[in-house]
Design an enzyme around this catalytic site. Sequence first.
Site, PDB file in Angstrom:
ATOM      1  N   ILE A  13       0.848  -1.203   0.000  1.00 54.43           N
ATOM      2  CA  ILE A  13       0.000   0.000   0.000  1.00 54.43           C
ATOM      3  C   ILE A  13       0.882   1.252   0.000  1.00 54.43           C
ATOM      4  CG2 ILE A  13      -1.930   1.173   1.117  1.00 54.43           C
ATOM      5  CD1 ILE A  13      -2.553  -1.544   2.530  1.00 54.43           C
ATOM      6  N   ASP A  32      12.065   2.181   5.169  1.00 52.88           N
ATOM      7  CA  ASP A  32      11.542   0.813   5.224  1.00 52.88           C
ATOM      8  C   ASP A  32      12.719  -0.104   5.550  1.00 52.88           C
ATOM      9  OD1 ASP A  32       8.864  -0.661   3.543  1.00 52.88           O
ATOM     10  OD2 ASP A  32      10.510  -1.862   4.367  1.00 52.88           O
ATOM     11  N   PHE A  82       2.892   3.232   7.582  1.00 49.98           N
ATOM     12  CA  PHE A  82       2.445   1.922   7.087  1.00 49.98           C
ATOM     13  C   PHE A  82       3.237   0.785   7.727  1.00 49.98           C
ATOM     14  CE2 PHE A  82       1.550   4.598   3.279  1.00 49.98           C
ATOM     15  CZ  PHE A  82       0.234   4.251   3.068  1.00 49.98           C
ATOM     16  N   SER A 126      -7.265  -0.994  10.369  1.00 50.13           N
ATOM     17  CA  SER A 126      -7.880  -2.090   9.617  1.00 50.13           C
ATOM     18  C   SER A 126      -9.308  -2.310  10.085  1.00 50.13           C
ATOM     19  CB  SER A 126      -7.057  -3.361   9.859  1.00 50.13           C
ATOM     20  OG  SER A 126      -7.762  -4.492   9.416  1.00 50.13           O
ATOM     21  N   TYR A 151      -2.236  -9.660  15.673  1.00 49.07           N
ATOM     22  CA  TYR A 151      -2.105  -8.602  14.653  1.00 49.07           C
ATOM     23  C   TYR A 151      -3.247  -7.594  14.794  1.00 49.07           C
ATOM     24  CZ  TYR A 151      -2.911  -6.202  10.246  1.00 49.07           C
ATOM     25  OH  TYR A 151      -3.178  -5.224   9.306  1.00 49.07           O
ATOM     26  N   LYS A 155      -3.538  -3.262  16.017  1.00 48.83           N
ATOM     27  CA  LYS A 155      -4.206  -2.117  15.368  1.00 48.83           C
ATOM     28  C   LYS A 155      -5.106  -1.392  16.368  1.00 48.83           C
ATOM     29  CE  LYS A 155      -2.269  -2.569  11.437  1.00 48.83           C
ATOM     30  NZ  LYS A 155      -1.230  -1.610  11.067  1.00 48.83           N
TER      31      LYS A 155
HETATM   32  P1  NAD Z   1       3.458  -4.691   3.391  1.00 48.61           P
HETATM   33  O1  NAD Z   1       4.050  -5.770   4.235  1.00 48.61           O
HETATM   34  O2  NAD Z   1       3.463  -4.848   1.934  1.00 48.61           O
HETATM   35  O3  NAD Z   1       4.172  -3.303   3.738  1.00 48.61           O
HETATM   36  C1  NAD Z   1       4.663  -3.003   5.020  1.00 48.61           C
HETATM   37  C2  NAD Z   1       6.089  -2.493   4.849  1.00 48.61           C
HETATM   38  O4  NAD Z   1       6.600  -2.150   6.144  1.00 48.61           O
HETATM   39  C3  NAD Z   1       7.025  -3.541   4.259  1.00 48.61           C
HETATM   40  O5  NAD Z   1       7.710  -2.965   3.165  1.00 48.61           O
HETATM   41  C4  NAD Z   1       7.996  -3.874   5.395  1.00 48.61           C
HETATM   42  O6  NAD Z   1       9.289  -4.164   4.904  1.00 48.61           O
HETATM   43  C5  NAD Z   1       7.951  -2.598   6.208  1.00 48.61           C
HETATM   44  N1  NAD Z   1       8.254  -2.744   7.651  1.00 48.61           N
HETATM   45  C6  NAD Z   1       7.732  -3.637   8.527  1.00 48.61           C
HETATM   46  N2  NAD Z   1       8.239  -3.413   9.752  1.00 48.61           N
HETATM   47  C7  NAD Z   1       9.083  -2.347   9.652  1.00 48.61           C
HETATM   48  C8  NAD Z   1       9.897  -1.640  10.559  1.00 48.61           C
HETATM   49  N3  NAD Z   1       9.980  -1.987  11.847  1.00 48.61           N
HETATM   50  N4  NAD Z   1      10.640  -0.606  10.098  1.00 48.61           N
HETATM   51  C9  NAD Z   1      10.584  -0.242   8.797  1.00 48.61           C
HETATM   52  N5  NAD Z   1       9.830  -0.880   7.883  1.00 48.61           N
HETATM   53  C10 NAD Z   1       9.086  -1.920   8.308  1.00 48.61           C
HETATM   54  O7  NAD Z   1       1.989  -4.443   3.937  1.00 48.61           O
HETATM   55  P2  NAD Z   1       0.811  -3.582   3.317  1.00 48.61           P
HETATM   56  O8  NAD Z   1      -0.224  -4.503   2.844  1.00 48.61           O
HETATM   57  O9  NAD Z   1       1.334  -2.554   2.418  1.00 48.61           O
HETATM   58  O10 NAD Z   1       0.257  -2.909   4.646  1.00 48.61           O
HETATM   59  C11 NAD Z   1       0.629  -1.610   5.024  1.00 48.61           C
HETATM   60  C12 NAD Z   1      -0.076  -1.270   6.327  1.00 48.61           C
HETATM   61  O11 NAD Z   1      -1.482  -1.380   6.159  1.00 48.61           O
HETATM   62  C13 NAD Z   1       0.276  -2.185   7.489  1.00 48.61           C
HETATM   63  O12 NAD Z   1       0.311  -1.410   8.676  1.00 48.61           O
HETATM   64  C14 NAD Z   1      -0.874  -3.146   7.532  1.00 48.61           C
HETATM   65  O13 NAD Z   1      -1.065  -3.682   8.814  1.00 48.61           O
HETATM   66  C15 NAD Z   1      -2.033  -2.235   7.149  1.00 48.61           C
HETATM   67  N6  NAD Z   1      -3.178  -2.938   6.583  1.00 48.61           N
HETATM   68  C16 NAD Z   1      -3.004  -3.728   5.476  1.00 48.61           C
HETATM   69  C17 NAD Z   1      -4.111  -4.403   4.940  1.00 48.61           C
HETATM   70  C18 NAD Z   1      -3.966  -5.284   3.731  1.00 48.61           C
HETATM   71  O14 NAD Z   1      -4.912  -6.001   3.429  1.00 48.61           O
HETATM   72  N7  NAD Z   1      -2.866  -5.270   3.012  1.00 48.61           N
HETATM   73  C19 NAD Z   1      -5.368  -4.262   5.537  1.00 48.61           C
HETATM   74  C20 NAD Z   1      -5.499  -3.437   6.647  1.00 48.61           C
HETATM   75  C21 NAD Z   1      -4.395  -2.767   7.163  1.00 48.61           C
HETATM   76  C1  UD1 Z   2      -7.113 -10.776   6.498  1.00 49.55           C
HETATM   77  C2  UD1 Z   2      -7.035 -10.468   7.956  1.00 49.55           C
HETATM   78  C3  UD1 Z   2      -7.087  -8.978   8.175  1.00 49.55           C
HETATM   79  C4  UD1 Z   2      -5.962  -8.309   7.414  1.00 49.55           C
HETATM   80  C5  UD1 Z   2      -6.052  -8.700   5.943  1.00 49.55           C
HETATM   81  C6  UD1 Z   2      -4.851  -8.184   5.182  1.00 49.55           C
HETATM   82  C7  UD1 Z   2      -8.056 -12.418   9.065  1.00 49.55           C
HETATM   83  C8  UD1 Z   2      -9.175 -12.885   9.898  1.00 49.55           C
HETATM   84  N1  UD1 Z   2      -8.126 -11.132   8.661  1.00 49.55           N
HETATM   85  O1  UD1 Z   2      -8.351 -10.298   6.035  1.00 49.55           O
HETATM   86  O2  UD1 Z   2      -6.949  -8.687   9.557  1.00 49.55           O
HETATM   87  O3  UD1 Z   2      -6.062  -6.904   7.553  1.00 49.55           O
HETATM   88  O4  UD1 Z   2      -6.058 -10.130   5.823  1.00 49.55           O
HETATM   89  O5  UD1 Z   2      -3.688  -8.870   5.489  1.00 49.55           O
HETATM   90  O6  UD1 Z   2      -7.150 -13.152   8.745  1.00 49.55           O
HETATM   91  N2  UD1 Z   2     -10.035 -17.011   1.357  1.00 49.55           N
HETATM   92  C9  UD1 Z   2     -10.213 -18.255   0.785  1.00 49.55           C
HETATM   93  N3  UD1 Z   2      -9.117 -18.923   0.326  1.00 49.55           N
HETATM   94  C10 UD1 Z   2      -7.848 -18.414   0.417  1.00 49.55           C
HETATM   95  C11 UD1 Z   2      -7.675 -17.148   1.008  1.00 49.55           C
HETATM   96  C12 UD1 Z   2      -8.784 -16.482   1.481  1.00 49.55           C
HETATM   97  O7  UD1 Z   2     -11.335 -18.727   0.686  1.00 49.55           O
HETATM   98  O8  UD1 Z   2      -6.897 -19.101   0.014  1.00 49.55           O
HETATM   99  C13 UD1 Z   2     -11.192 -16.270   1.834  1.00 49.55           C
HETATM  100  C14 UD1 Z   2     -11.173 -16.005   3.320  1.00 49.55           C
HETATM  101  O9  UD1 Z   2     -11.788 -17.027   4.038  1.00 49.55           O
HETATM  102  C15 UD1 Z   2     -11.951 -14.683   3.399  1.00 49.55           C
HETATM  103  C16 UD1 Z   2     -11.677 -14.003   2.054  1.00 49.55           C
HETATM  104  O10 UD1 Z   2     -11.190 -15.027   1.195  1.00 49.55           O
HETATM  105  O11 UD1 Z   2     -13.300 -14.953   3.466  1.00 49.55           O
HETATM  106  C17 UD1 Z   2     -10.655 -12.906   2.146  1.00 49.55           C
HETATM  107  O12 UD1 Z   2      -9.504 -13.415   2.831  1.00 49.55           O
HETATM  108  P1  UD1 Z   2      -8.165 -12.581   2.977  1.00 49.55           P
HETATM  109  O13 UD1 Z   2      -7.761 -12.055   1.665  1.00 49.55           O
HETATM  110  O14 UD1 Z   2      -7.195 -13.423   3.743  1.00 49.55           O
HETATM  111  O15 UD1 Z   2      -8.578 -11.310   3.834  1.00 49.55           O
HETATM  112  P2  UD1 Z   2      -9.318 -11.212   5.253  1.00 49.55           P
HETATM  113  O16 UD1 Z   2      -9.441 -12.512   5.915  1.00 49.55           O
HETATM  114  O17 UD1 Z   2     -10.562 -10.440   5.052  1.00 49.55           O
END
Ligand code: NAD
Ligand code: UD1
Length: 341
Positions: A13, A32, A82, A126, A151, A155
């Site tokens: 992101i 990062d 992030f 999240s 995790y 948050k």
């Molecule tokens: P990502 O793992 O791709 O990016 C996170 C980055 O942070 C990575 O590049 C990692 O190397 C870096 N990092 C981790 N710990 C660090 C540290 N101590 N110092 C410096 N860099 C560090 O994850 P993302 O999907 O881009 O997520 C970004 C943020 O959004 C995270 O806080 C994650 O929890 C939150 N978030 C993500 C999702 C999702 O579905 N991807 C959903 C809800 C919230």
């Molecule tokens: C998960 C995390 C959430 C986190 C997000 C991004 C949980 C409970 N939640 O969200 O906290 O912010 O990832 O990292 O783990 N699914 C399948 N087959 C697969 C993978 C997923 O059926 O191989 C289904 C899951 O059951 C779910 C949906 O797809 O219903 C989405 O799953 P996923 O992409 O892992 O996201 P979340 O579970 O919503």
Amino acid sequence: MNTVLVTGGTGYIGSHTAVELINEGYRVLIADNLSNSEPEVIDGIEKITGVRPGFEQLDICDGPLLKEYMDKNSDIAAIIHFAASKAVGESVEKPLKYYRNNLVSLLNLLEEMQQRSLSNLVFSSSCTVYGQPDKLPVTESAPVKKAGSPYGNTKKIAEDIIEDSIMSNPSLKSISLRYFNPIGAHPSALIGELPRGVPDNLVPFITQTAAGLRSELKVFGDDYNTPDGSCIRDYLHVTDLARAHVVAIKRLLGNRNKKNYEVFNLGTGKGISVLEMIKTFERVNSLKINYTITGRRAGDTEQVWADTTLANNELGWKAESSLEETLVSAWKWEQYYRKNN
Ligand code: NAD
Ligand code: UD1
């Protein structure tokens, strides 16, 4: 030109947000530790925008190094935080790693901000903080529930830490953005999601199955109380999500925030089931996904999607991409990445 520090900016992101910030004229600095991303992402950002963001390999948990970095970059006007560990399953096995990384990094940043009277923080939260909401779509005023994983708990605690810091330091302003399920990739396919090992998340698993890296996708349960029995989520294009960060930064820098601590849901407002996701992916990319229905995944929420009224009205932000274009972008990225790596 305001300078924005993007922690975790080579991640999924963060990299898309860096692109949107640069496109809006901000100077971007990325810090990062590369624990879950590759330095080549910086090249992708440069190719897309024509501007190379500043980059430092830095662990935000390392207080003295962070201080040194902040001393060197005294023009930072705002921070988007992030950087965090995000694998839900791993957090159950290694809770201390998650509490340390996700909370110590935040504490270090807040301390640095306080010492420098730096006011503006956007935080990656999240929808996991809602657990299974009692009412759908879920609004920001819904109760925050006991987290399903360490995790998720980081948050919830992080949001509390920020809110408490603001109570004691009125010059601090922050916006927590509660993301629903970000998917897809930049339309150029020059940056995207790079899961390490076997993906946990649905869309990378779908694209890797389509690419032949995985033999089959397991659908975790078809016996939920939903129209087709599979779980429902709110999937939004990562570029739409990235744009929301630019809006949040503008709001803070322009002093347009209504309170010093604000929280916004970021989703499309539409719930889509796992089976609908597979069918849509197959249709828009003219592919067949080999999938089977298996048992439920422990800890999964049955259904959740966002009420985005607050973000629409207050931020003037709306997710614009269709699910179809988002799933096309996810497949384009998977193909581009496999061809070039
Ligand atoms: P990502 O793992 O791709 O990016 C996170 C980055 O942070 C990575 O590049 C990692 O190397 C870096 N990092 C981790 N710990 C660090 C540290 N101590 N110092 C410096 N860099 C560090 O994850 P993302 O999907 O881009 O997520 C970004 C943020 O959004 C995270 O806080 C994650 O929890 C939150 N978030 C993500 C999702 C999702 O579905 N991807 C959903 C809800 C919230
Ligand atoms: C998960 C995390 C959430 C986190 C997000 C991004 C949980 C409970 N939640 O969200 O906290 O912010 O990832 O990292 O783990 N699914 C399948 N087959 C697969 C993978 C997923 O059926 O191989 C289904 C899951 O059951 C779910 C949906 O797809 O219903 C989405 O799953 P996923 O992409 O892992 O996201 P979340 O579970 O919503």
